[in-house]
Structure formats: C-alpha cells, structure tokens
Design an enzyme around this catalytic site. Structure first.
Site, mmCIF file in Angstrom:
data_model
loop_
_atom_site.group_PDB
_atom_site.id
_atom_site.type_symbol
_atom_site.label_atom_id
_atom_site.label_comp_id
_atom_site.label_asym_id
_atom_site.label_seq_id
_atom_site.Cartn_x
_atom_site.Cartn_y
_atom_site.Cartn_z
ATOM 1 N N HIS A 35 2.301 129.999 -20.993
ATOM 2 C CA HIS A 35 2.989 131.104 -21.666
ATOM 3 C C HIS A 35 4.319 131.389 -21.004
ATOM 4 O O HIS A 35 4.462 131.253 -19.790
ATOM 5 C CB HIS A 35 2.129 132.380 -21.695
ATOM 6 C CG HIS A 35 1.679 132.835 -20.342
ATOM 7 N ND1 HIS A 35 0.620 132.262 -19.686
ATOM 8 C CD2 HIS A 35 2.141 133.805 -19.526
ATOM 9 C CE1 HIS A 35 0.439 132.855 -18.517
ATOM 10 N NE2 HIS A 35 1.367 133.798 -18.383
ATOM 11 N N HIS A 57 7.195 134.392 -20.592
ATOM 12 C CA HIS A 57 7.438 135.828 -20.742
ATOM 13 C C HIS A 57 8.869 136.039 -21.226
ATOM 14 O O HIS A 57 9.809 135.546 -20.603
ATOM 15 C CB HIS A 57 7.307 136.546 -19.398
ATOM 16 C CG HIS A 57 5.945 136.490 -18.775
ATOM 17 N ND1 HIS A 57 5.100 137.573 -18.757
ATOM 18 C CD2 HIS A 57 5.286 135.493 -18.124
ATOM 19 C CE1 HIS A 57 3.983 137.243 -18.120
ATOM 20 N NE2 HIS A 57 4.070 135.999 -17.720
HETATM 21 P P1 5GP Z 1 0.807 135.555 -15.902
HETATM 22 O O1 5GP Z 1 0.716 136.388 -14.654
HETATM 23 O O2 5GP Z 1 -0.401 134.660 -16.082
HETATM 24 O O3 5GP Z 1 2.117 134.820 -16.020
HETATM 25 O O4 5GP Z 1 0.850 136.579 -17.091
HETATM 26 C C1 5GP Z 1 -0.251 136.913 -17.876
HETATM 27 C C2 5GP Z 1 0.168 138.084 -18.719
HETATM 28 O O5 5GP Z 1 -0.797 138.257 -19.715
HETATM 29 C C3 5GP Z 1 0.252 139.392 -17.927
HETATM 30 O O6 5GP Z 1 1.582 139.907 -18.007
HETATM 31 C C4 5GP Z 1 -0.771 140.297 -18.615
HETATM 32 O O7 5GP Z 1 -0.327 141.626 -18.757
HETATM 33 C C5 5GP Z 1 -0.966 139.634 -19.967
HETATM 34 N N1 5GP Z 1 -2.296 139.774 -20.499
HETATM 35 C C6 5GP Z 1 -3.473 139.600 -19.850
HETATM 36 N N2 5GP Z 1 -4.515 139.785 -20.689
HETATM 37 C C7 5GP Z 1 -3.980 140.078 -21.895
HETATM 38 C C8 5GP Z 1 -4.563 140.387 -23.175
HETATM 39 O O8 5GP Z 1 -5.783 140.410 -23.365
HETATM 40 N N3 5GP Z 1 -3.697 140.638 -24.194
HETATM 41 C C9 5GP Z 1 -2.347 140.624 -24.013
HETATM 42 N N4 5GP Z 1 -1.592 140.894 -25.085
HETATM 43 N N5 5GP Z 1 -1.769 140.332 -22.840
HETATM 44 C C10 5GP Z 1 -2.581 140.079 -21.783
#
Ligand code: 5GP
Ligand code: ZN
Length: 136
Positions: free
Chosen positions: A98, A100
């Site tokens: 993903h 951001h």
């Molecule tokens: P990472 O730290 O893996 O780059 O980012 C994961 C992102 O996914 C985090 O910013 C977190 O807030 C978001 N996230 C985690 N669980 C969910 C969810 O169930 N739904 C949504 N919309 N975002 C999520």
C-alpha cells in the site's frame, strides 16, 4: 487469507472508498495523519512494493496521479506526501502492498524523519556499494 486489505477488496470489511478500477483500490486510512489520508493498494495480494508486479505498480502510479490532486482539492491541502513502508522495521504493519497519499498543510508540524550528515568519505562509499548492488 487473513489480510485486512484483501477483506476490504472483497467487501468483507467496510471502508470509505475513494477510487477503484480493475487493478487498484483506494480508501481512507482509518487513522489519518491528516483528514483525507488515503491508502492505495493493488487488488491482488502482494506483501511489499518490491513483490508487486510492474504492471500493477504502473496502475498504482497512474491512480496516484488522479487521486493525489483530488485529495489536495477536497481538503484544501498545501502539499502531499507519498509514503511507503516496506517491511516491519520500516513501519509496515499491514503486509499487503500500500502507498499512503497524505495531504499536508503548511503548519501541520508533522515531521516524518530526521536526517544526519554523512561522516567524511562515507557517502562515496555507500553510493558505490549501492551502485555495485544494482549492477550485481
Ligand atoms: P503501514 O504502517 O502498514 O504502512 O500502514 C497501515 C495503515 O493501515 C495504517 O495507517 C492504519 O491506520 C491503516 N489501517 C489499519 N487497519 C485498517 C482498516 O481496517 N481500515 C482502514 N481503512 N485502514 C486501516
Ligand atoms: Zn491482502
């Protein structure tokens, strides 16, 4: 598969979708850095950006160019960050590729990371090692 983002793709978990096409999906991050913070994912499951086929990365890049200006306009942002955490040590919590898309404001005071200058001779050494690894 026990993946939150695959469940969002499948409609098994709710999300606020902002964009969708054949290959990618974008939806609001549940804990936004700023309102409008959007996550852009390939619909197919791959763990990190490097695991993701070029064809899907190209679709993500094309979608990013549509979504980021729309996010900016929607929340009247001054700028935006593209953020990508690859691997747990880099802060990746959800192991489904993903990107951001984070709207930023002139006075939001978020600091993403702190830089430190190289020691004498270190930059040349590191740059050479990277170049050697690209050739390898
Ligand atoms: P990472 O730290 O893996 O780059 O980012 C994961 C992102 O996914 C985090 O910013 C977190 O807030 C978001 N996230 C985690 N669980 C969910 C969810 O169930 N739904 C949504 N919309 N975002 C999520
Ligand atoms: Zn997944």
């Amino acid at each position: 598969m026990d993946c939150i983002f695959c469940k969002i793709v499948a409609g098994e978990l709710p999300s606020y979708k902002v964009y969708e096409d054949e290959k990618v999906l974008a939806f609001l991050d549940i804990n936004p850095v700023n309102p409008g913070h959007t996550l852009l994912i390939p619909k197919e499951h791959y763990e990190t950006t490097l695991d993701t086929p070029d064809e899907l990365l190209q679709a993500m890049a094309a979608a990013m160019k549509k979504i980021a200006p729309a996010v900016m306009r929607a929340v009247k942002a001054d700028a935006w960050n593209l953020g990508v955490n690859n691997g747990a040590a880099a802060g990746q919590i959800v192991m489904h590729t993903h990107w951001h898309i984070i709207p930023r404001f002139a006075r939001d005071e978020h600091r993403l990371w702190r830089g430190e200058p190289y020691a004498e001779g270190e930059a040349a050494r590191v740059a050479r090692h990277i170049t050697d690894n690209i050739k390898a």
